[in-house]
Design a protein around this motif. Structure first.
Motif, PDB file in Angstrom:
ATOM      1  N   LYS A 148     -10.717 -14.678   6.593  1.00 50.40           N
ATOM      2  CA  LYS A 148      -9.458 -13.958   6.704  1.00 50.40           C
ATOM      3  C   LYS A 148      -9.626 -12.589   7.348  1.00 50.40           C
ATOM      4  N   TYR A 184     -14.351   0.453   4.725  1.00 48.32           N
ATOM      5  CA  TYR A 184     -14.038  -0.924   5.080  1.00 48.32           C
ATOM      6  C   TYR A 184     -15.100  -1.503   5.984  1.00 48.32           C
ATOM      7  N   ASN A 188      -8.423  -6.987   7.889  1.00 46.35           N
ATOM      8  CA  ASN A 188      -7.632  -8.206   7.739  1.00 46.35           C
ATOM      9  C   ASN A 188      -6.391  -8.160   8.633  1.00 46.35           C
ATOM     10  N   ASP A 190      -3.218  -8.005   8.021  1.00 48.50           N
ATOM     11  CA  ASP A 190      -2.209  -7.000   7.710  1.00 48.50           C
ATOM     12  C   ASP A 190      -2.581  -5.647   8.315  1.00 48.50           C
ATOM     13  N   LEU A 218      -3.982   1.559   4.000  1.00 48.68           N
ATOM     14  CA  LEU A 218      -4.765   2.712   3.588  1.00 48.68           C
ATOM     15  C   LEU A 218      -5.710   3.188   4.681  1.00 48.68           C
TER      16      LEU A 218
ATOM     17  N   LYS B 644      -3.877   6.168  -3.659  1.00 49.66           N
ATOM     18  CA  LYS B 644      -4.713   5.439  -2.707  1.00 49.66           C
ATOM     19  C   LYS B 644      -5.295   4.192  -3.361  1.00 49.66           C
ATOM     20  N   LYS B 647      -2.759   1.524  -3.338  1.00 45.40           N
ATOM     21  CA  LYS B 647      -2.628   0.940  -2.007  1.00 45.40           C
ATOM     22  C   LYS B 647      -3.770  -0.027  -1.747  1.00 45.40           C
ATOM     23  N   LYS B 648      -4.969   0.358  -2.161  1.00 46.22           N
ATOM     24  CA  LYS B 648      -6.133  -0.492  -1.910  1.00 46.22           C
ATOM     25  C   LYS B 648      -5.992  -1.820  -2.644  1.00 46.22           C
ATOM     26  N   GLU B 651      -3.597  -4.065  -0.908  1.00 46.19           N
ATOM     27  CA  GLU B 651      -4.192  -4.709   0.253  1.00 46.19           C
ATOM     28  C   GLU B 651      -5.027  -5.896  -0.168  1.00 46.19           C
ATOM     29  N   ILE B 654      -2.878  -8.703  -1.001  1.00 44.48           N
ATOM     30  CA  ILE B 654      -2.347  -9.352   0.202  1.00 44.48           C
ATOM     31  C   ILE B 654      -3.384 -10.324   0.759  1.00 44.48           C
ATOM     32  N   THR B 655      -4.640  -9.883   0.786  1.00 48.68           N
ATOM     33  CA  THR B 655      -5.696 -10.758   1.296  1.00 48.68           C
ATOM     34  C   THR B 655      -5.838 -11.993   0.423  1.00 48.68           C
ATOM     35  N   ASP B 657      -3.503 -13.467  -1.018  1.00 48.14           N
ATOM     36  CA  ASP B 657      -2.243 -14.219  -0.957  1.00 48.14           C
ATOM     37  C   ASP B 657      -1.381 -14.139  -2.212  1.00 48.14           C
ATOM     38  N   ARG B 661       3.674  -8.862   3.257  1.00 45.62           N
ATOM     39  CA  ARG B 661       4.558  -7.850   3.778  1.00 45.62           C
ATOM     40  C   ARG B 661       5.717  -8.572   4.456  1.00 45.62           C
ATOM     41  N   PHE B 669       7.745  -5.605   0.276  1.00 44.05           N
ATOM     42  CA  PHE B 669       6.758  -6.604  -0.085  1.00 44.05           C
ATOM     43  C   PHE B 669       7.380  -7.736  -0.879  1.00 44.05           C
TER      44      PHE B 669
END
Lengths: 232, 673
Positions: A148, A184, A188, A190, A218, B644, B647-648, B651, B654-655, B657, B661, B669
């Motif tokens: 991914k 990072y 990905n 997004d 981020l 932060k 937010k992390k 993310e 999201i990865t 699933d 977004r 979201f």
């Protein structure tokens, strides 16, 4: 007298009745003859590059093709060609994909293919198509099945190829940042799409309209902080 | 369509123009001769007449245009001159309390866009001027009277201001129809005016009273200002600022003292700080109850002030850690606080109150748990009742989930004692199984206790037998449970047969393992010991240091330097002696801070994940900022999440699933079931 309705069972060829020819039919047959000729040429071209055992054009074949087209294999236009073909696997073209792409470009020789590239580029760069191309280019680079994300090094290369001509400054700075940050190791989809949105929406290099309280990925928040620290 | 064109083009346009011209002429003469009220009366009349005209013989569509025209000529063009008329304009009407005329003014101007702005402005200026005059009067009177009756003048002033306020509230309701433009200005202006002047007075203002602990005077101030709408806000503000300043000063003091003292008495300053903060809290809580009648505004001020400085770090330790250490000192045997039972209870009560102000509650829990473990396992807890009591208090504040693990730990110890009794019975009944050494085993429930690393220590043979025997016993008690031995927490009593006399050494299991090696060899190198025991360098150095370089030199080291190096050689120090028959060889504990912080960070990541998923599952679709703020709110009971970090985690989700977004709105979201 009752008219007898001519009834044919579906799927059964009726050998007693000859197929009537109308002028339009003649035209259709001629063009379909032409298109089947074209398809033949396209297929032949495919097989001239394809690997005998796998039946697909592999990376070696693509390199040869690029050489013949006088285009570097890392050129963005090859990626655009892959997009046009809706190629699924990076470095490989299947017959179906090849047919799809070349038919759409109306090219059945290498030289016609080469000549079609500028038009293809224009088509891809149209705003309505570019987003699709942009997200395609990410997916195209996912080589493993459940993969991914793409590693930083490859992302840097991809960014340069895909966005470099349009957003030189942003790409250069962002690549610099990606190389020195350590939060990072992969990017990905997004985040990838976020970069594109960033280039389009945020004024650069002043970054005056960037709001970190919004849903920016981020990594972009961190990038902006790094830029602002650099600039002060 | 097009039906009105003739009407509009051929008739209406001209009519409007002529009307405009007519009123323009009238206005220019009226404005010279008439007073403001009269002018307004006439304007009102004119508007009424035009309205009638329309209803009698004009098309209704003309009404708005016509009235606008009239308004423009009469009211807009001459607004300034009208309102500012010297003896009859807005100011004069306010001065002479002409409510009727002011009502008319409002009625006329409210229909005009922005028409009320100048009126509201004049209203505001008027009130400000009257209020300021009152304040100045009071100041003059006060300075004339010296300090005879300082409170009297102020009281007088306050009641005058209240009267003023009420008078103008009537204006706002009767004349200005409670229009927001007017409503806002009244209390705001009064507040700004007196609050700053009175409360900030250097020697008698609020700050001075707080500084000099004048509770009585503060109390009277409270009674004065509470009568004024929003009058207590500035007082509460000054209260909060004062406490914040005092608290921050205490923290800074402690920081300085700690850095000056070097490592002389580490932690002492921090303990003193907690004591002082508790005292500060007691002091100002008294103010809230005695002077400020337990008003919520002041409770809030106190709370917010403490939240500011109770979350500062002192010489590297977070406030959560400091508070946990403070509790440890009270609860452990021989702690620095030697207090009576009652005093301890009281202190624990106050500690729990302070705990409410700490934002990193989960960090406190982890430090507390680690220290509790040490107390329980090394038998250092002074009093079981106190241990349970503080847990009950914490449970009241934070709910059962917060204290469940700690309570489990305390219960484990009780169960462990019972278990040990059964083990001893077992040994009595199976003398052949006896390992030859007195063995006490404490079985802990993994989930309750902090995580400990267990090493594959090569146990001395004697101990191996112990482990086997216990395992045998345990399997008779319960199947399906796995025992993991944590040797780092064990204690051993070993007899050291020194030349002069035999001394009983109380050491940790690791230390014992090292010492027992010398039963078989006289002299061992660092590497040999390392190979035999299978420990890490860090651990081994610590161990050997405690046995060869610290207060009690059980082993002699070659070369006889102060630190351990990998090329050293060790021998049993048969010449060692001490006046006591039994000594404890301490092993300095590893700094747990880093691990605690790491563990807590990890838990926080899970907690944030869970909160995000929970919220999105119920809302299905949510904007980014809302998601973040709801997340913060849900987690606020345990800690203050970093934006932060949220937010992390988003993310990551999201990865994985869980979320996606929205395609069209990047700030939205969606939950993916």
């Amino acid at each position: 007298m009752m008219r007898r309705s001519a009834s044919k069972k579906a799927g059964q060829p009726n050998s007693t009745n000859p197929i009537p020819y109308s002028p339009s039919d003649l035209f259709r047959t001629a063009s379909s003859k032409a298109s089947s000729k074209e398809m033949e040429r396209i297929d032949n071209l495919f097989y001239s590059y394809a690997n005998r055992s796998s039946g697909m054009i592999d990376p070696e074949g693509i390199e040869t093709l690029c050489f013949n087209m006088e285009v570097d294999h890392t050129d963005v236009r090859i990626l655009m060609l892959a997009w046009k073909m809706k190629a699924e696997k990076q470095g490989y073209f299947t017959l179906e994909e090849w047919r799809r792409g070349l038919k759409a470009l109306r090219a059945d020789t290498v030289s016609k293919l080469r000549k079609a590239l500028p038009e293809l580029e224009k088509e891809v760069r149209r705003p309505s198509n570019f987003v699709d191309f942009y997200s395609y280019s990410f997916r195209y680079c996912l080589t493993e099945e459940k993969q991914k994300s793409i590693d930083i090094e490859s992302i840097c290369q991809l960014l340069d190829i895909v966005l470099g001509s349009q957003f030189r400054a942003q790409v250069d700075y962002f690549i610099e940042y990606l190389k020195i940050q350590s939060d990072y190791k992969v990017i990905n989809m997004d985040q990838w799409m976020g970069v594109f949105r960033f280039c389009n929406e945020i004024s650069f290099p002043d970054l005056s309209n960037y709001n970190p309280d919004l849903a920016w990925p981020l990594i972009l928040d961190n990038f902006v902080e790094w830029m602002q620290a650099k600039q002060s | 369509m097009g039906q009105m064109v003739r009407y509009e083009d051929d008739f209406e346009a001209d009519m409007l123009e002529d009307t405009g011209a007519y009123y323009s002429r009238k206005a220019s003469s009226w404005i010279e001769d008439d007073s403001c009220p009269d002018y307004m009366l006439k304007s009102e009349e004119c508007l009424k007449k035009e309205r009638d005209r329309v209803s009698h013989y004009l098309h209704s569509s003309s009404e708005t245009k016509l009235l606008e025209k009239v308004q423009h000529e009469l009211l807009v063009m001459y607004a300034n001159r009208l309102l500012e008329k010297e003896h009859s304009g807005c100011r004069a009407l306010l001065r002479d309390d002409k409510l009727e005329d002011l009502s008319r003014m409002y009625r006329l101007y409210c229909k005009i866009p922005r028409g009320l702005d100048p009126v509201a402005n004049i209203f505001k200026q008027h009130i400000t001027a009257e209020g300021t005059a009152l304040v100045e009067q009071a100041e003059d009177a006060a300075s004339n009277q010296a300090s005879n009756a300082p409170g009297v003048q102020e009281q007088d002033l306050i009641s005058k201001i209240i009267k003023l306020h009420n008078k103008y509230i009537v204006y706002v309701t009767r004349c200005f129809q409670n229009h927001t433009l007017f409503h806002k200005k009244v209390p705001h202006e009064l507040l700004v005016m007196y609050a700053n002047r009175l409360l900030e007075k250097e020697h008698s203002g609020c700050r001075a009273l707080l500084r000099d602990d004048k509770l009585e005077d503060l109390s009277s101030k409270y009674w004065l200002y509470c009568k004024i709408p929003q009058g207590l806000d500035p007082v509460a503000n000054i209260f909060k600022q004062h406490i914040t300043a005092e608290g921050t000063a205490l923290v800074e003091q402690a920081e300085d003292a700690a850095s000056n003292q070097a490592s002389n008495a580490p932690g002492v300053q921090e303990q003193v700080l907690i004591r002082k903060i508790i005292e500060l809290h007691d002091k100002y809580m008294e103010y809230v109850t005695r002077c400020f009648q337990n008003h919520t505004l002041f409770h809030k001020a106190l709370k917010e002030a403490f939240e500011v400085f109770c979350n500062k770090t002192v010489s590297g330790s977070s406030s959560a850690e400091l508070l946990a250490t403070f509790c440890d000192n009270i609860l452990k045997k021989g702690g620095s606080e030697k207090l009576s039972d009652e005093a301890i209870e009281e202190t624990l009560e106050k500690v729990v109150k302070l705990f409410a102000y700490i934002s990193d509650k989960d960090l406190f829990a982890e430090f507390y748990r680690k220290k509790l473990a040490r107390r329980l396992l090394f038998d250092r807890s002074a009093n079981d009742d106190h241990e349970r009591s503080i847990l009950t208090k914490l449970k009241e504040q934070c709910g059962g989930q917060f204290t469940s693990k700690m309570e489990g730990m305390v219960t484990d110890l009780t169960l462990a004692r019972e278990n040990q009794a059964s083990f001893e019975d077992y040994l009595r009944n199976n003398p052949a199984a006896h390992p030859g050494i007195d063995l006490t085993v404490t079985v802990l429930t993994t989930g309750f206790w902090p995580s400990y690393k267990s090493f594959d220590l090569n146990l001395p043979a004697e101990m191996v037998k112990c482990v086997e025997v216990f395992k045998g016993f345990y399997e008779t008690e319960t199947k399906h449970r796995k025992l993991t031995w944590i040797y780092s927490l064990g204690t051993c009593h070993i007899n050291g047969k020194f030349e002069e006399k035999t001394i009983e050494l109380i050491v940790s299991t690791y230390q014992a393992a090292v010492l027992l090696l010398f039963n078989a060899s006289d002299r061992l190198s660092y590497s040999e010991i390392m190979a035999q025991l299978n420990l890490t360098h860090d651990d081994l150095v610590r161990l050997l240091h405690s046995l060869a370089c610290a207060k009690y030199k059980i082993l002699s080291k070659e070369p006889n330097t102060k630190t351990i190096s990998q090329s050293d050689y060790f021998e049993f120090n048969s010449k060692f002696t001490d006046k006591l028959r039994r000594i404890k060889i301490p092993l300095p504990p590893v700094d747990e801070r880093k691990k605690v912080v790491e563990d807590v960070d990890k838990d926080r990541r899970y907690a944030i994940d869970a909160a995000i998923v929970r919220i999105m599952k119920s809302r299905k679709v949510l904007g980014h900022q809302q998601l973040v703020s709801e997340c913060v709110e849900q987690l606020s009971r345990m800690f203050k999440p970093d934006i932060k970090a949220i937010k992390k985690r988003m993310e990551d989700l999201i990865t994985r699933d869980y979320l996606e977004r929205d395609k069209d709105n990047p700030n939205l979201f969606r939950y993916l079931a």
